[in-house]
Motif scaffolding. Structure first.
Motif, PDB file in Angstrom:
ATOM      1  N   SER A 563      -6.651   6.914   2.259  1.00  0.00           N
ATOM      2  CA  SER A 563      -6.498   5.415   2.465  1.00  0.00           C
ATOM      3  C   SER A 563      -4.969   5.060   2.367  1.00  0.00           C
ATOM      4  N   THR A 564      -4.748   3.811   2.736  1.00  0.00           N
ATOM      5  CA  THR A 564      -3.281   3.214   2.603  1.00  0.00           C
ATOM      6  C   THR A 564      -2.913   3.190   1.085  1.00  0.00           C
ATOM      7  N   TYR A 565      -4.027   2.688   0.295  1.00  0.00           N
ATOM      8  CA  TYR A 565      -3.419   2.975  -1.215  1.00  0.00           C
ATOM      9  C   TYR A 565      -3.245   4.154  -1.641  1.00  0.00           C
ATOM     10  N   VAL A 569       0.622   5.927  -3.237  1.00  0.00           N
ATOM     11  CA  VAL A 569       0.631   6.734  -4.541  1.00  0.00           C
ATOM     12  C   VAL A 569       1.352   7.941  -4.034  1.00  0.00           C
ATOM     13  N   LEU A 570       0.732   8.766  -3.180  1.00  0.00           N
ATOM     14  CA  LEU A 570       1.146   9.945  -2.932  1.00  0.00           C
ATOM     15  C   LEU A 570       2.875  10.179  -2.536  1.00  0.00           C
ATOM     16  N   THR A 588       3.804   0.445  -7.023  1.00  0.00           N
ATOM     17  CA  THR A 588       2.982   0.096  -6.031  1.00  0.00           C
ATOM     18  C   THR A 588       2.365  -1.313  -5.950  1.00  0.00           C
ATOM     19  N   GLU A 589       2.065  -1.915  -7.212  1.00  0.00           N
ATOM     20  CA  GLU A 589       1.399  -3.186  -7.312  1.00  0.00           C
ATOM     21  C   GLU A 589       0.175  -3.249  -6.611  1.00  0.00           C
ATOM     22  N   ILE A 590      -0.696  -2.046  -6.750  1.00  0.00           N
ATOM     23  CA  ILE A 590      -2.024  -1.889  -6.248  1.00  0.00           C
ATOM     24  C   ILE A 590      -2.866  -2.715  -7.182  1.00  0.00           C
ATOM     25  N   PRO A 591      -3.986  -3.247  -7.063  1.00  0.00           N
ATOM     26  CA  PRO A 591      -4.768  -3.871  -8.123  1.00  0.00           C
ATOM     27  C   PRO A 591      -5.297  -2.889  -8.814  1.00  0.00           C
ATOM     28  N   ARG A 597      -9.518   3.764  -8.817  1.00  0.00           N
ATOM     29  CA  ARG A 597     -10.478   4.578  -8.043  1.00  0.00           C
ATOM     30  C   ARG A 597      -9.654   5.624  -7.201  1.00  0.00           C
ATOM     31  N   CYS A 598      -8.517   5.018  -6.858  1.00  0.00           N
ATOM     32  CA  CYS A 598      -7.625   5.753  -5.835  1.00  0.00           C
ATOM     33  C   CYS A 598      -7.244   7.055  -6.738  1.00  0.00           C
ATOM     34  N   LEU A 599      -6.964   6.860  -7.730  1.00  0.00           N
ATOM     35  CA  LEU A 599      -6.175   8.082  -8.622  1.00  0.00           C
ATOM     36  C   LEU A 599      -7.314   8.901  -8.866  1.00  0.00           C
ATOM     37  N   GLN A 600      -8.740   8.382  -9.165  1.00  0.00           N
ATOM     38  CA  GLN A 600      -9.523   9.309  -9.348  1.00  0.00           C
ATOM     39  C   GLN A 600     -10.026  10.278  -8.465  1.00  0.00           C
ATOM     40  N   SER A 601      -9.849   9.739  -7.237  1.00  0.00           N
ATOM     41  CA  SER A 601     -10.254  10.554  -5.861  1.00  0.00           C
ATOM     42  C   SER A 601      -9.028  11.618  -5.706  1.00  0.00           C
ATOM     43  N   LEU A 602      -7.915  11.238  -5.973  1.00  0.00           N
ATOM     44  CA  LEU A 602      -6.771  12.269  -5.827  1.00  0.00           C
ATOM     45  C   LEU A 602      -6.815  13.353  -6.954  1.00  0.00           C
ATOM     46  N   ALA A 603      -7.240  13.037  -8.135  1.00  0.00           N
ATOM     47  CA  ALA A 603      -6.974  13.880  -9.170  1.00  0.00           C
ATOM     48  C   ALA A 603      -8.285  14.542  -9.763  1.00  0.00           C
ATOM     49  N   CYS A 604      -9.403  13.865  -9.466  1.00  0.00           N
ATOM     50  CA  CYS A 604     -10.603  14.326  -9.978  1.00  0.00           C
ATOM     51  C   CYS A 604     -11.720  14.889  -9.253  1.00  0.00           C
ATOM     52  N   VAL A 605     -11.577  14.908  -8.124  1.00  0.00           N
ATOM     53  CA  VAL A 605     -12.711  15.439  -7.103  1.00  0.00           C
ATOM     54  C   VAL A 605     -12.248  16.900  -6.711  1.00  0.00           C
TER      55      VAL A 605
END
Length: 734
Positions: A563-565, A569-570, A588-591, A597-605
C-alpha cells in the motif's frame, strides 16, 4: 298475369254408420296378449307373431280398452316378478347375487319385448292419462316386488358391503357381477342407488377407515402412514371406476380423506423423528410430495404444512443469523443462507408443485430472519466482493449470472438497502482501485440488476465510479505524452482521479510521500489543473498501492506489492538501518491506527515479514524498533504484502458507517415528506408516517421517531405548519 291453380282443402270425415264391436272383444284380445306376456317370461317368445300382437294391442287402445290393457299388464308382470322374487330368495350363499343378476336380465329382456308390443299404448294412451310408461313401470315393479322385498333388500345390502370389505382386506371378488348389480340399482333411479346402497356404503367405509387409521398411526411413522393412506385412496378411486357410480368417487374419497388425513393432521406433521420437520431436514422429496398431495385434498391441509414449514425455516434461520460462530466469516455466512434458500427452492419445486403460497411463505421467512442480523447488508456486500475478486475465476458466464441473481434475491430481502449500498460502494472502490476485479462484465451486470431493482438513483454513483476509471486512463496517457522527456527512468505514477460525490472517500491526512514521488505528484497536479479549470485535487494516500523493487543483504531481489503507506515506511530504510516507531510516525505522518496496522503487516506476518521488529510480538508498541529483515526469503519473485485489516468492520468503524447512513437518510425522509404534502396539502400525523414508510421501503425501513424529527425540522424551516385547531394535522406551505 294469371293466378296459379287454387288450393283445395281435403277433409276426411268419420264413417256415418256405427261400428259394432263384439262385447267379448276386449276379453278375447287381452287373453291373447296375456298369454304372449306369459310366454315371453317363460322364454317361449320365438313362436309369437309380434306384428299380430302389436295390432291387437293397437286395436284395444283404439277401441278405448287402454285401461283394461294397462291394468292387465301390471297384474301379469307383478305375478311373474313374485315368482322371480321367490326364486331369488331361495338362492343360497354366492348364488344369491348370480340368481338376482339372471332374473334381472330376464326381466329387462321381457320388458323390451313387451314395450315393443305395447308401443302404441305407450305413445297415445299413457301420455293422455298421465300413467307411467311401460319401461319405467317395469322398473318400478321390479323395485317394489323384488329389490324392496323384505327378504331381499337387507340381504342384498349386506352381501354387497361384505364383498367390498373382503376386497379391502385383500380377497379377489367377482367385479363383473358387482358391476351388473350396482348398474341395476342405478337403472332403478338415483334414489334407489343412493338410499339402498351408497349411504350405508359411505357410513360403513367411514367406520372402517376410522378404525384402520387409528391402528396404522400407532404402528407407523409419518412416511409409511402416508403411503398407506395414498394406497387406500387410490384403491377407492379404482373401485369406483370398476363397479360404482362415477358420482360416488368424490363422496368416498372425502370419507377416506377425512378419516385418514384430516382427523390426524396435527399428529402427522408433528410426529417425532418422522414428521414434516424431519422430512425437510433429510430432503425426503418423495415423502414431502406425498404429504403435499394428500394434505391439499382436505380443508386447511396446505396451511397446516405451510405453517410448520414457515416456523421451522424461521427458527433455523434465526439460529443461523444470530450465531456468533456462523457470523465470523461473512462469505460462509452468505453461502449458508444461499444453500438454505436453494434447499427450500428445490423442495417447493419438486415436492410442492411450485406452489405460490409456499414461495411467498419462504420469502417472508427469509426477509424476517435476514434482517434480525444488522450486519446482513455488510456481509452480502462482502460476499459479492469475495466473488468478484477471486471466487468467479474460471466460471462460465451463465454460472456468474446465476450467482449474481442469487445475490440479488438476498438483496431484495434487506430492509436496509441503503446500508448495503454504502458497503457495496466501499468494496467496489477497493476492487476498482486495486485492479482486483475478476470481470468488468460481471461488475456491470450486477449494477444493471441493482438499477432494475431500485432505479437510477441507487446506481448513478456506482456508474460514475466506472466513468472515473475510464477518464483516469485517458488522463494518464495525456500526462505521459506531455512529460515523456522529463520523466525518463524515474518512478512510474498512475493516478486515479475520483469525483468526490461518487466515491466513498474519507477526509484523510495526506502522509509525507518520499521525495522522488512528491515531485512527480506535483508535476501531475500542475498538468491536471492546467487542463481542467475550477477543480481541486486532494491526494487520498490511504487508498493507493505501490510496486517496489527491493534488494536484500543476501543479494535476493524481489518485487513488493504494497500500500502507499507501506511504501512510505519501507522507503525510509534506504537511508538508515534501524528506526523506532516514533521516528517512523514523525517522518511519515501516517495516522497512528493506520501506521500500526501497516507495520504489523510488514513485520508480523509470516512469509511477508520484510521488516524485523524488536521486541518480537504480534502487537505494535510505541517503543518498538524496526530494521530490514536481511534473512527475508520467498518462493515468489513478486510478493504481495496486504494490510492487516479485519475483513469485517471493527465496532467503531461499524458505528461510523451507521452514523453516515443515518445522516444520508435525513434528506431522503424530508424529500418524501415534502413530496407527499405537496400532493395532499393537508394530512394527519399517522398518515404521513404510513405514506413516508411506504415510499422509502424500497431503500430502507424508516424509523417513525426519525420521521417525526424531520417533520419538526420542516416546520422550523417553514415548509409545513401545524393546524391551529388540531395539532396532529399538518399543512403544506407553498
Amino acid at each position: 298475369m294469371s293466378s296459379g291453380p287454387k288450393k283445395r282443402n281435403f277433409q276426411i270425415e268419420a264413417f256415418k254408420h256405427k261400428v259394432v264391436v263384439d262385447p267379448k272383444y276386449a276379453d278375447k284380445t287381452w287373453k291373447i296378449l296375456e298369454h304372449a306376456i306369459h310366454e315371453i317370461y317363460n322364454h317361449n317368445a320365438s313362436g309369437l307373431s309380434f306384428e299380430e300382437l302389436y295390432r291387437n294391442a293397437y286395436n284395444m287402445v283404439l277401441h278405448k280398452f287402454g285401461e283394461k290393457l294397462y291394468s292387465g299388464l301390471v297384474s301379469t308382470m307383478t305375478f311373474h316378478l313374485h315368482t322371480m322374487s321367490k326364486s331369488i330368495e331361495a338362492a343360497h350363499g354366492a348364488s344369491f347375487l348370480e340368481e338376482l343378476n339372471i332374473k334381472w336380465n330376464d326381466h329387462t329382456k321381457a320388458l323390451q319385448m313387451i314395450r315393443d308390443i305395447l308401443m302404441y299404448m305407450d305413445r297415445t294412451f299413457i301420455p293422455s292419462t298421465h300413467k307411467t310408461p311401460v319401461h319405467e313401470l317395469g322398473l318400478n315393479l321390479w323395485r317394489d316386488n323384488v329389490i324392496h322385498s323384505s327378504k331381499i333388500q337387507p340381504r342384498l345390502l349386506n352381501t354387497l358391503l361384505d364383498l367390498i370389505l373382503r376386497e379391502r382386506t385383500g380377497e379377489v371378488i367377482n367385479r363383473g357381477l358387482m358391476r351388473n348389480i350396482i348398474k341395476m340399482l342405478m337403472d332403478l333411479g338415483p334414489s334407489v342407488y343412493q338410499e339402498d346402497f351408497e349411504k350405508p356404503f359411505l357410513e360403513v367405509s367411514a367406520e372402517f377407515y376410522r378404525a384402520e387409521s387409528l391402528e396404522f398411526i400407532e404402528c407407523s411413522d409419518c412416511g409409511d402412514y402416508l403411503k398407506k393412506a395414498e394406497r387406500r385412496l387410490n384403491e377407492e378411486i379404482e373401485r369406483v371406476s370398476h363397479y360404482l357410480d362415477a358420482k360416488t368417487e368424490v363422496k368416498i374419497t372425502n370419507v377416506v380423506e377425512k378419516e385418514m388425513i384430516a382427523n390426524h393432521m396435527p399428529r402427522l406433521v408433528h410426529m417425532e423423528n418422522s414428521g414434516l420437520v424431519k422430512m425437510l431436514l433429510d430432503n425426503k422429496f418423495e415423502d414431502l410430495g406425498r404429504i403435499y398431495n394428500l394434505f391439499r385434498r382436505v380443508p386447511d391441509g396446505l396451511s397446516t404444512i405451510r405453517d410448520v414449514m414457515t416456523s421451522h425455516i424461521r427458527d433455523t434461520g434465526k439460529q443461523l443469523v444470530t450465531d456468533p460462530e456462523k457470523s465470523k466469516n461473512p462469505v460462509e455466512f452468505v453461502d449458508t443462507l444461499l444453500e438454505k434458500r436453494d434447499k427450500y427452492d428445490k423442495i417447493i419445486s419438486l415436492a410442492f408443485s411450485n406452489d405460490k403460497t409456499f414461495q411467498n411463505a419462504l420469502n417472508a421467512s427469509f426477509e424476517y430472519f435476514i434482517n434480525l442480523n444488522p450486519r446482513s447488508p455488510e456481509y452480502i456486500s462482502l460476499f459479492v466482493d469475495d466473488k468478484l475478486r477471486r471466487g468467479l475465476k474460471g466460471e462460465k458466464e451463465e454460472d456468474i449470472e446465476i450467482i449474481l441473481d442469487k445475490v440479488m434475491m438476498l438483496f431484495r430481502y434487506l430492509q436496509e438497502k441503503d446500508v448495503f449500498e454504502k458497503y457495496y460502494k466501499q468494496h467496489l472502490a477497493k476492487r476498482l482501485l486495486s485492479g482486483k476485479t475478476v470481470s468488468d462484465d460481471a461488475e456491470r451486470s450486477l449494477i444493471v440488476k441493482l438499477k432494475t431493482e431500485c432505479g437510477y438513483q441507487f446506481t448513478s454513483k456506482l456508474e460514475g465510479m466506472f466513468t472515473d476509471m475510464k477518464t483516469s486512463q485517458d488522463t494518464m496517457q495525456g500526462f505521459y505524452a506531455a512529460h515523456a522527456a522529463e520523466l525518463g527512468n524515474g518512478p512510474t505514477l498512475v493516478v486515479h482521479v475520483l469525483t468526490t460525490g461518487s466515491w466513498p472517500t474519507q477526509s484523510s491526512i495526506t502522509c509525507n510521500l518520499p521525495a522522488e514521488l512528491s515531485a512527480l505528484c506535483e508535476k501531475f497536479r500542475s498538468y491536471y489543473l492546467g487542463t481542467h479549470t475550477g477543480r481541486r485535487l486532494s491526494w487520498q494516500t490511504n487508498m493507493g498501492t505501490a510496486d517496489l523493487r527491493a534488494t536484500f543483504a543476501n543479494g535476493q531481489k524481489y518485487e513488493l506489492n504494497v500500500s502507499t503507506y507501506q511504501m512510505c515506511v519501507l522507503m525510509l530504510f534506504n537511508n538508515t538501518d534501524s528506526l523506532s516507531y516514533r521516528e517512523i510516525e514523525q517522518a511519515t505522518e501516517i495516522p497512528s491506527s493506520d501506521l500500526k496496522r501497516c507495520l504489523q503487516s510488514l513485520a508480523c506476518v509470516k512469509g511477508k515479514n520484510v521488516l524485523h521488529k524488536e521486541p518480537m510480538s504480534k502487537d505494535i508498541g510505541e517503543d518498538d524498533a524496526f530494521s530490514v529483515n536481511d534473512k527475508f526469503t520467498s518462493k515468489l519473485r513478486k510478493v504481495k504484502i496486504g494490510t492487516v485489516v479485519a475483513q469485517k468492520e471493527t465496532e467503531p468503524e461499524k458505528q461510523e458507517t451507521r452514523q453516515r447512513v443515518e445522516e444520508d437518510r435525513k434528506p431522503q425522509i424530508e424529500a418524501a415528506i415534502v413530496r407527499i404534502m405537496k400532493s395532499r396539502r393537508v394530512l394527519d400525523h399517522n398518515n404521513i408516517i404510513a405514506e413516508v414508510t411506504k415510499q422509502l421501503q424500497s431503500r430502507f425501513l424508516a424509523n417513525p421517531g426519525e420521521i417525526k424529527k424531520r417533520i419538526e425540522s420542516l416546520i422550523e424551516r417553514d415548509f409545513l405548519e401545524r393546524d391551529d385547531s388540531d395539532r396532529r394535522l399538518y399543512r403544506y406551505l407553498a
